[in-house]
Design a protein around this motif. Structure first.
Motif, PDB file in Angstrom:
ATOM      1  N   ARG A  93       0.870  -1.231  -0.090  1.00 11.50           N
ATOM      2  CA  ARG A  93      -0.058   0.059  -0.236  1.00 11.50           C
ATOM      3  C   ARG A  93       0.894   1.042  -0.003  1.00 11.50           C
ATOM      4  O   ARG A  93       1.824   1.305   0.758  1.00 11.50           O
ATOM      5  N   SER A 112      -9.449  -0.041   1.487  1.00 13.74           N
ATOM      6  CA  SER A 112     -10.595   0.590   0.968  1.00 13.74           C
ATOM      7  C   SER A 112     -12.036   0.416   1.376  1.00 13.74           C
ATOM      8  O   SER A 112     -11.929  -0.588   2.121  1.00 13.74           O
ATOM      9  N   THR A 157     -10.578   5.444   1.887  1.00 14.42           N
ATOM     10  CA  THR A 157      -9.399   5.283   1.121  1.00 14.42           C
ATOM     11  C   THR A 157      -8.209   6.014   1.403  1.00 14.42           C
ATOM     12  O   THR A 157      -7.109   5.466   1.420  1.00 14.42           O
ATOM     13  N   TYR A 160      -4.149   5.305   3.395  1.00 13.67           N
ATOM     14  CA  TYR A 160      -2.916   5.763   2.950  1.00 13.67           C
ATOM     15  C   TYR A 160      -1.908   6.654   4.121  1.00 13.67           C
ATOM     16  O   TYR A 160      -0.790   7.154   3.733  1.00 13.67           O
ATOM     17  N   SER A 219      -8.596   1.884  -6.127  1.00 10.04           N
ATOM     18  CA  SER A 219      -8.168   0.973  -4.835  1.00 10.04           C
ATOM     19  C   SER A 219      -9.340   0.135  -4.537  1.00 10.04           C
ATOM     20  O   SER A 219      -8.973  -1.116  -3.952  1.00 10.04           O
ATOM     21  N   ASP A 248      -7.821  -3.846  -4.360  1.00  5.42           N
ATOM     22  CA  ASP A 248      -7.984  -4.579  -3.396  1.00  5.42           C
ATOM     23  C   ASP A 248      -8.870  -5.837  -3.567  1.00  5.42           C
ATOM     24  O   ASP A 248      -8.711  -6.897  -2.799  1.00  5.42           O
ATOM     25  N   ARG A 292      -1.841  -1.363 -10.441  1.00  8.51           N
ATOM     26  CA  ARG A 292      -2.281  -0.001 -10.578  1.00  8.51           C
ATOM     27  C   ARG A 292      -2.531   0.478 -12.078  1.00  8.51           C
ATOM     28  O   ARG A 292      -3.498   1.133 -12.181  1.00  8.51           O
TER      29      ARG A 292
END
Length: 451
Positions: A4, A71, A230, A234, A327, A331, A337
């Motif tokens: 992450r 998320s 979300t 982070y 996200s 997940d 990405r």
């Protein structure tokens, strides 16, 4: 499982989250509602709700994200499997909003292009806006361009993309808003609008005003969309969560206040105090303001700066919407990405086309007088978001208990100054208000009564 990403600093987190909250809702929706519901009265109620209700929900969502490092689609389920459905509902909100929001973002780029190319007088025409949105090819082209801007930033990742862009955009956003607001206050007749905007009248306080302010708070602060969960996922543990939320609120509320300050007095000035001009909703920005700029000295320059401001606001919110969706898919499916970002961008382009064409070739599609875009907005903002927020309060207040959130807030330095207020609002106050918002919104849309 993907590792992450993290925001590099508290400032990076605050600016990115504030960038998410600040968007088109602040620029055109807040001034319109403030004008409709009593000016200073609406403003006062909104401020009270922001530091109580808004603070509580944002604390809960960011803490859930930071605690689970997931998320929305995984955060609720990881703490109680029975609430897995809530993650799905929360994830649906940005999936629905992002395509039509990007359509409006495309309109903003269109107006920026018109102003920078010297088309100020043309844009002030009575039918200019409706002629533009009723087209088929051009609105889709601007929509795709806005989507491309958003996708490129999100594909760069959290720290390289969102954080760096927000660090540049947010200060510029504040500076431009102040410049235009100050200029607007120098216009003849603007003082009448200023007094209306900042002076509360207790006789204007009503259930409708409170519900309208609550609904705007929701929309403006990116609550019940999974976005703050979300972004919380982070956030580093060493960053103070409570003070971060306060700073996000200051950014968001400050921009909303300044947006009203630059729009309401200016409209008063150029309409001779005719308040009916303030009831145009989104048309206030795309139909009324070009007329205002066309009447100004250096209106082309001022208008160009204004639409740069609106573009920044729209883009920062679109980034957060897309990042949340990316996200969720990462997940859920463990995708990379880059692939996920491209997939989401293509999906959003396909989903957004009906909203773009809903004012032209697909205008025959309507429900209760609403266009395709309006229908998507109603489903996401007036139905799903209150439902998600209500169940979030039930989840935190009665399932995992408020102490779970409090412990996460205290993880940094052992303090949570507003803990008592948080406990009362999340369990008892917020659920009642949210039910009232849902009932009133649906009843109003069905024509049972008008809010």
């Amino acid at each position: 499982m993907n590792s992450r990403s993290n925001f590099s600093s508290k400032l990076g987190f605050v600016l990115a989250a504030a960038g998410s909250a600040v968007g088109l809702g602040n620029i055109w929706r807040f001034p319109y509602l403030a004008a409709k519901y009593g000016g200073g009265t609406f403003l006062l109620i909104y401020l009270i709700l922001a530091i109580t209700f808004g603070f509580t929900l944002m604390i809960a969502e960011i803490a859930l994200g930071r605690k689970t490092r997931l998320s929305a689609i995984g955060a609720f389920k990881s703490l109680d499997k029975r609430f897995g459905f809530l993650g799905i509902l929360a994830s649906l909100v940005p999936i629905i909003i992002f395509p039509y929001y990007s359509v409006i973002g495309g309109w903003v780029i269109k107006y920026f292009a018109v102003f920078i190319s010297g088309g100020v007088q043309a844009s002030a025409g009575d039918t200019y806006f409706t002629d533009f949105i009723s087209g088929s090819v051009e609105p889709i082209g601007w929509f795709f361009l806005f989507m491309a801007f958003t996708a490129v930033i999100v594909l760069c990742g959290v720290e390289k993309g969102i954080e760096k862009v927000s660090k540049i955009m947010m200060p510029i956003l504040v500076i431009l808003t102040i410049i235009i607001a100050v200029y607007g206050l120098t216009l003849d007749g603007a003082m009448e609008g200023l007094i209306y905007y900042i002076k509360p009248h207790m006789s204007d306080v009503s259930a409708k005003t409170i519900l309208a302010a609550m609904g705007q708070l929701f929309y403006s602060m990116s609550l019940a969309m999974g976005i703050m969960i979300t972004y919380g996922s982070y956030m580093k543990k060493e960053n103070n969560l409570e003070s971060s939320v306060r700073q996000i609120e200051i950014f968001d509320t400050g921009i909303a206040f300044l947006a009203g300050l630059m729009i309401i007095p200016a409209v008063f000035a150029f309409s001779g105090g005719d308040r009916s001009m303030l009831n145009a909703g989104p048309g206030l920005m795309f139909m009324t303001l070009p007329k205002v700029f066309a009447s100004m000295r250096f209106g082309g320059v001022i208008g160009t700066i204004f639409f740069v401001l609106v573009f920044f606001a729209a883009l920062t919110s679109a980034i957060s919407l897309m990042e949340t969706i990316v996200s969720v898919f990462m997940d859920k499916f463990g995708w990379k990405r880059r692939f996920t970002g491209i997939f989401v961008a293509v999906l959003a382009c396909i989903m957004g086309i009906p909203s773009s064409l809903g004012f032209g070739p697909l205008s025959f599609i309507s429900w209760m007088g609403m266009s395709v875009l309006d229908i998507m907005d109603f489903i996401s903002n007036s139905v799903l978001m209150p439902i998600v927020a209500f169940f979030t309060c039930i989840f935190v207040g009665f399932t995992i208990k408020p102490k779970t959130i409090s412990d996460e807030v205290k993880a940094t330095d052992g303090t949570f100054k507003a803990e008592k207020m948080f406990n009362v609002i999340i369990k008892w106050v917020a659920p009642v208000f949210l039910v009232l918002i849902l009932i009133s919104s649906v009843a109003s849309a069905l024509g049972l009564f008008t809010i």
